[in-house]
Write a protein that holds these residues in place. Structure first.
Motif, PDB file in Angstrom:
ATOM      1  N   ARG A  52       0.830  -1.217   0.000  1.00 46.54           N
ATOM      2  CA  ARG A  52       0.000   0.000   0.000  1.00 46.54           C
ATOM      3  C   ARG A  52       0.860   1.260   0.000  1.00 46.54           C
ATOM      4  O   ARG A  52       0.549   2.220  -0.689  1.00 46.54           O
ATOM      5  CB  ARG A  52      -0.929   0.013   1.209  1.00 46.54           C
ATOM      6  CG  ARG A  52      -2.099  -0.918   1.037  1.00 46.54           C
ATOM      7  CD  ARG A  52      -3.121  -0.670   2.100  1.00 46.54           C
ATOM      8  NE  ARG A  52      -4.218  -1.623   1.958  1.00 46.54           N
ATOM      9  CZ  ARG A  52      -5.290  -1.614   2.713  1.00 46.54           C
ATOM     10  NH1 ARG A  52      -5.425  -0.715   3.660  1.00 46.54           N
ATOM     11  NH2 ARG A  52      -6.232  -2.503   2.522  1.00 46.54           N
ATOM     12  N   GLN A  65       2.109   1.703  -3.443  1.00 40.79           N
ATOM     13  CA  GLN A  65       0.996   2.107  -4.303  1.00 40.79           C
ATOM     14  C   GLN A  65       0.654   3.578  -4.082  1.00 40.79           C
ATOM     15  O   GLN A  65       0.461   4.330  -5.039  1.00 40.79           O
ATOM     16  CB  GLN A  65      -0.211   1.225  -3.989  1.00 40.79           C
ATOM     17  CG  GLN A  65      -1.347   1.342  -4.944  1.00 40.79           C
ATOM     18  CD  GLN A  65      -2.467   0.364  -4.567  1.00 40.79           C
ATOM     19  OE1 GLN A  65      -2.657   0.037  -3.399  1.00 40.79           O
ATOM     20  NE2 GLN A  65      -3.218  -0.079  -5.573  1.00 40.79           N
ATOM     21  N   TYR A  66       0.601   4.021  -2.826  1.00 46.16           N
ATOM     22  CA  TYR A  66       0.315   5.422  -2.520  1.00 46.16           C
ATOM     23  C   TYR A  66       1.413   6.327  -3.064  1.00 46.16           C
ATOM     24  O   TYR A  66       1.145   7.394  -3.605  1.00 46.16           O
ATOM     25  CB  TYR A  66       0.176   5.635  -1.019  1.00 46.16           C
ATOM     26  CG  TYR A  66      -1.028   4.964  -0.383  1.00 46.16           C
ATOM     27  CD1 TYR A  66      -2.089   4.495  -1.151  1.00 46.16           C
ATOM     28  CD2 TYR A  66      -1.090   4.797   0.979  1.00 46.16           C
ATOM     29  CE1 TYR A  66      -3.178   3.880  -0.563  1.00 46.16           C
ATOM     30  CE2 TYR A  66      -2.184   4.181   1.577  1.00 46.16           C
ATOM     31  CZ  TYR A  66      -3.220   3.732   0.803  1.00 46.16           C
ATOM     32  OH  TYR A  66      -4.292   3.139   1.385  1.00 46.16           O
ATOM     33  N   ARG A  87       1.070   6.663  -6.852  1.00 47.88           N
ATOM     34  CA  ARG A  87      -0.076   7.509  -7.189  1.00 47.88           C
ATOM     35  C   ARG A  87       0.212   8.985  -6.878  1.00 47.88           C
ATOM     36  O   ARG A  87      -0.118   9.868  -7.667  1.00 47.88           O
ATOM     37  CB  ARG A  87      -1.305   7.031  -6.419  1.00 47.88           C
ATOM     38  CG  ARG A  87      -2.554   7.766  -6.743  1.00 47.88           C
ATOM     39  CD  ARG A  87      -3.032   7.456  -8.129  1.00 47.88           C
ATOM     40  NE  ARG A  87      -4.318   8.107  -8.335  1.00 47.88           N
ATOM     41  CZ  ARG A  87      -4.779   8.453  -9.507  1.00 47.88           C
ATOM     42  NH1 ARG A  87      -4.097   8.195 -10.588  1.00 47.88           N
ATOM     43  NH2 ARG A  87      -5.935   9.044  -9.626  1.00 47.88           N
ATOM     44  N   GLN A 121      -8.164   2.958   1.554  1.00 52.34           N
ATOM     45  CA  GLN A 121      -8.121   2.569   0.154  1.00 52.34           C
ATOM     46  C   GLN A 121      -8.434   3.772  -0.721  1.00 52.34           C
ATOM     47  O   GLN A 121      -9.445   4.432  -0.537  1.00 52.34           O
ATOM     48  CB  GLN A 121      -9.163   1.467  -0.100  1.00 52.34           C
ATOM     49  CG  GLN A 121      -9.033   0.779  -1.417  1.00 52.34           C
ATOM     50  CD  GLN A 121      -7.826  -0.138  -1.462  1.00 52.34           C
ATOM     51  OE1 GLN A 121      -7.136  -0.340  -0.503  1.00 52.34           O
ATOM     52  NE2 GLN A 121      -7.571  -0.704  -2.610  1.00 52.34           N
ATOM     53  N   PHE A 122      -7.543   4.109  -1.646  1.00 51.47           N
ATOM     54  CA  PHE A 122      -7.796   5.144  -2.623  1.00 51.47           C
ATOM     55  C   PHE A 122      -8.572   4.555  -3.792  1.00 51.47           C
ATOM     56  O   PHE A 122      -8.432   3.380  -4.094  1.00 51.47           O
ATOM     57  CB  PHE A 122      -6.497   5.735  -3.170  1.00 51.47           C
ATOM     58  CG  PHE A 122      -5.850   6.740  -2.279  1.00 51.47           C
ATOM     59  CD1 PHE A 122      -6.561   7.792  -1.744  1.00 51.47           C
ATOM     60  CD2 PHE A 122      -4.512   6.630  -1.960  1.00 51.47           C
ATOM     61  CE1 PHE A 122      -5.972   8.717  -0.924  1.00 51.47           C
ATOM     62  CE2 PHE A 122      -3.900   7.553  -1.130  1.00 51.47           C
ATOM     63  CZ  PHE A 122      -4.641   8.593  -0.606  1.00 51.47           C
ATOM     64  N   GLY A 123      -9.368   5.385  -4.449  1.00 50.48           N
ATOM     65  CA  GLY A 123     -10.088   4.932  -5.621  1.00 50.48           C
ATOM     66  C   GLY A 123      -9.183   4.999  -6.845  1.00 50.48           C
ATOM     67  O   GLY A 123      -9.250   5.919  -7.628  1.00 50.48           O
ATOM     68  N   ILE A 124      -8.305   4.016  -6.993  1.00 53.89           N
ATOM     69  CA  ILE A 124      -7.354   3.992  -8.102  1.00 53.89           C
ATOM     70  C   ILE A 124      -7.998   3.246  -9.270  1.00 53.89           C
ATOM     71  O   ILE A 124      -8.413   2.102  -9.114  1.00 53.89           O
ATOM     72  CB  ILE A 124      -6.034   3.330  -7.687  1.00 53.89           C
ATOM     73  CG1 ILE A 124      -5.395   4.136  -6.556  1.00 53.89           C
ATOM     74  CG2 ILE A 124      -5.089   3.197  -8.878  1.00 53.89           C
ATOM     75  CD1 ILE A 124      -4.145   3.521  -5.994  1.00 53.89           C
ATOM     76  N   PRO A 125      -8.067   3.917 -10.421  1.00 58.20           N
ATOM     77  CA  PRO A 125      -8.723   3.275 -11.568  1.00 58.20           C
ATOM     78  C   PRO A 125      -7.903   2.116 -12.120  1.00 58.20           C
ATOM     79  O   PRO A 125      -6.774   1.977 -11.946  1.00 58.20           O
ATOM     80  CB  PRO A 125      -8.829   4.375 -12.608  1.00 58.20           C
ATOM     81  CG  PRO A 125      -7.942   5.478 -12.164  1.00 58.20           C
ATOM     82  CD  PRO A 125      -7.626   5.254 -10.721  1.00 58.20           C
TER      83      PRO A 125
END
Length: 86
Positions: free
Chosen positions: A9, A12-13, A16, A82-86
């Motif tokens: 995570r 991932q953050y 992003r 959780q981010f709304g990652i497309p």
């Protein structure tokens, strides 16, 4: 949350955030220090701030510092969301 999940995570953050920060090019064009006045000689020649006003500002700042230092966070859930990652 397991160690590997946390690391995934965080990676991932970071990815992003790097993608989003590349889109903010207008922030890079701002000057480092803003100019508060175009005529500093007028500011310097003006009457000094009364001592009572300085004391009042200092007292208010001390109260604000005291209030902020007494704030405590009672953690009730995970801080990783959780981010709304497309």
């Amino acid at each position: 949350m397991e160690q590997h999940e946390y690391m995934d995570r965080a990676r991932q953050y970071s990815t992003r955030l790097a993608m989003l920060s590349n889109n903010l090019t207008h922030w890079k064009k701002l000057p480092l220090l803003p100019s508060l006045t175009n005529q500093p000689h007028q500011v310097l020649a003006s009457d000094p701030v009364p001592f009572a006003d300085l004391q009042q500002v200092s007292r208010i700042a001390a109260y604000a510092f005291s209030a902020l230092s007494q704030i405590r966070v009672d953690a009730k859930e995970e801080l990783v969301v959780q981010f709304g990652i497309p």
